[in-house]
Design a protein around this motif. Structure first.
Motif, PDB file in Angstrom:
ATOM      1  N   ASN A 164     -18.538 -21.009 -42.716  1.00 17.97           N
ATOM      2  CA  ASN A 164     -17.518 -20.004 -43.018  1.00 17.97           C
ATOM      3  C   ASN A 164     -16.971 -19.352 -41.749  1.00 17.97           C
ATOM      4  O   ASN A 164     -15.771 -19.083 -41.641  1.00 17.97           O
ATOM      5  CB  ASN A 164     -18.083 -18.947 -43.957  1.00 17.97           C
ATOM      6  CG  ASN A 164     -18.396 -19.496 -45.331  1.00 17.97           C
ATOM      7  OD1 ASN A 164     -17.913 -20.571 -45.701  1.00 17.97           O
ATOM      8  ND2 ASN A 164     -19.216 -18.792 -46.091  1.00 17.97           N
ATOM      9  N   LYS A 167     -14.717 -21.771 -40.035  1.00 21.67           N
ATOM     10  CA  LYS A 167     -13.456 -21.865 -40.774  1.00 21.67           C
ATOM     11  C   LYS A 167     -12.532 -20.715 -40.391  1.00 21.67           C
ATOM     12  O   LYS A 167     -11.333 -20.920 -40.154  1.00 21.67           O
ATOM     13  CB  LYS A 167     -13.717 -21.851 -42.283  1.00 21.67           C
ATOM     14  CG  LYS A 167     -12.441 -21.965 -43.124  1.00 21.67           C
ATOM     15  CD  LYS A 167     -12.774 -21.990 -44.602  1.00 21.67           C
ATOM     16  CE  LYS A 167     -11.504 -22.143 -45.438  1.00 21.67           C
ATOM     17  NZ  LYS A 167     -10.583 -20.993 -45.276  1.00 21.67           N
ATOM     18  N   ALA A 189     -17.677 -25.782 -49.612  1.00 17.08           N
ATOM     19  CA  ALA A 189     -18.804 -24.881 -49.387  1.00 17.08           C
ATOM     20  C   ALA A 189     -20.015 -25.228 -50.257  1.00 17.08           C
ATOM     21  O   ALA A 189     -21.153 -25.198 -49.792  1.00 17.08           O
ATOM     22  CB  ALA A 189     -18.370 -23.438 -49.642  1.00 17.08           C
TER      23      ALA A 189
END
Length: 398
Positions: A164, A167, A189
């Motif tokens: 995350n 990203k 995910a």
């Protein structure tokens, strides 16, 4: 323009500029700071000034040299501004260089716990594997391999968090035109981990085996006590390893952890069991004059042990208990306390978990009596498993 004249320039009520030659300017700010600028025209059109840097960090000779380099580009019909941007892009070409610039841009104003988590992810996992890789050459397979490496040490949630974070960083890179694609976005995910990926709960027998293995090892006594305290206080690892003596009132049996050291940025009170107080009294002898419970043995600066110290200590042991990580101690405590019939809300408060609804409004004294009883009951339960027929206790009174 000379250095003598520059040094004599004084600030005024408004900032002002003086000219050298060939478009070189020195801007004197209201604060007294002096900034080199370059003014130029490209294809007959005046362009915004470019900043060279501050005086005296950038000398008059250095400023003139930069002016000449940019003037040469202008003479060839090229934009010095684009040259500056290209140089900056090249400087931020690697994952590490860009990540550091991204953090400098994005982290100010964020909570201390969030900032600490991002920096830990980068320094512990991302930089060693991807740090030297050109930003645009990282593929989804590289991010997946990194996540799998993190999962292999028993940390699926950290693997998901790392994906995350990457990203978000690559979203920023794409927006800044520093990268064309986001390799982390290509990974779904749920294929990495879910919020409930770990369900490992130690059995009573395993609790005893783990702590007996710890006490029977040759690691430092302070680390043995740290691991035992981690079990019976139900706190997170960093909350314990970074603890300071001024957070404790051992006479009252209270440990107040400040908000900036908590995951949810809310202060948390731990009601210490008798066993915890005895261990803390013993720890004072090992801590010496340090402000921390667990001072680092390295260097002369007073700082706590690193976040990885306890993990490394456990990994070095030859334990028969498999596939557990230190964070499983919290889940283990919650599971067994619920099985004992203790109130769920009080257990959640003892774990510093958020309780939704009107019951979740923060109150330091909330469930105080129940939490005292829970933490003492848990410490007693753990001690029974640890003793396992042993006659002598595994911690010493002060």
């Amino acid at each position: 323009m000379t250095d003598t004249k520059i040094k004599a320039l004084k600030p005024k009520t408004n900032r002002y500029r003086i000219s050298d030659t060939g478009g070189l300017l020195l801007e004197v700010m209201i604060s007294g700071a002096k900034i080199w600028r370059y003014r130029y025209q490209l294809h007959g059109v005046r362009q915004p000034t470019l900043t060279i840097g501050s005086y005296p960090e950038i000398s008059l000779a250095q400023a003139r040299k930069q002016r000449d380099e940019w003037a040469s580009l202008v003479a060839m019909g090229e934009s010095p501004k684009r040259a500056v941007q290209a140089a900056r892009t090249e400087k931020l070409n690697t994952v590490r260089a860009f990540a550091e610039a991204w953090q400098a841009d994005q982290l100010p104003g964020k909570s201390e716990s969030y900032t600490r988590t991002i920096k830990r992810i980068m320094s512990k996992d991302v930089y060693p594997v991807l740090g030297g890789t050109p930003l645009g050459e990282v593929k989804p397979a590289d991010v997946l391999e990194l996540c799998e490496r993190i999962k292999s040490r028993g940390s699926p949630k950290m693997a998901l968090l790392t994906r995350n974070v990457l990203k978000r960083m690559y979203d920023f890179a794409v927006a800044k035109q520093m990268a064309e694609n986001n390799p982390a976005a290509a990974l779904v995910a749920r294929f990495i981990a879910t919020e409930e990926s770990r369900t490992r709960v130690l059995t009573p027998k395993e609790i005893g085996e783990v702590l007996r293995g710890i006490y029977g090892s040759d690691i430092r006594q302070a680390l043995k006590l740290a691991l035992h305290l981690l079990v019976i206080t139900m706190v997170r690892k960093s909350e314990l390893t970074e603890a300071r003596w001024d957070e404790f009132d051992l006479d009252a049996g209270i440990w107040d952890i400040p908000a900036e050291r908590m995951k949810k940025d809310q202060p948390h009170r731990v009601y210490l069991s008798r066993q915890a107080v005895e261990m803390l009294n013993e720890l004072r002898a090992y801590a010496g004059h340090s402000a921390y419970l667990f001072p680092s043995p390295r260097g002369i600066e007073d700082k706590p042990i690193s976040k990885s110290t306890l993990n490394q200590a456990v990994r070095a042991l030859s334990l028969d208990v498999q596939h557990f990580v230190l964070h499983d101690f919290r889940r283990t405590a919650s599971t067994h306390l619920h099985e004992m019939g203790h109130p769920s809300d009080a257990i959640e408060k003892a774990l510093a978990h958020k309780i939704n609804g009107i019951k979740g409004v923060y109150n330091r004294a909330q469930y105080a009596d129940q939490r005292k009883m829970i933490l003492q009951a848990w410490a007693d339960f753990v001690q029974v498993q640890v003793d396992g027929g042993r006659v002598t206790p595994l911690f010493r009174s002060a």
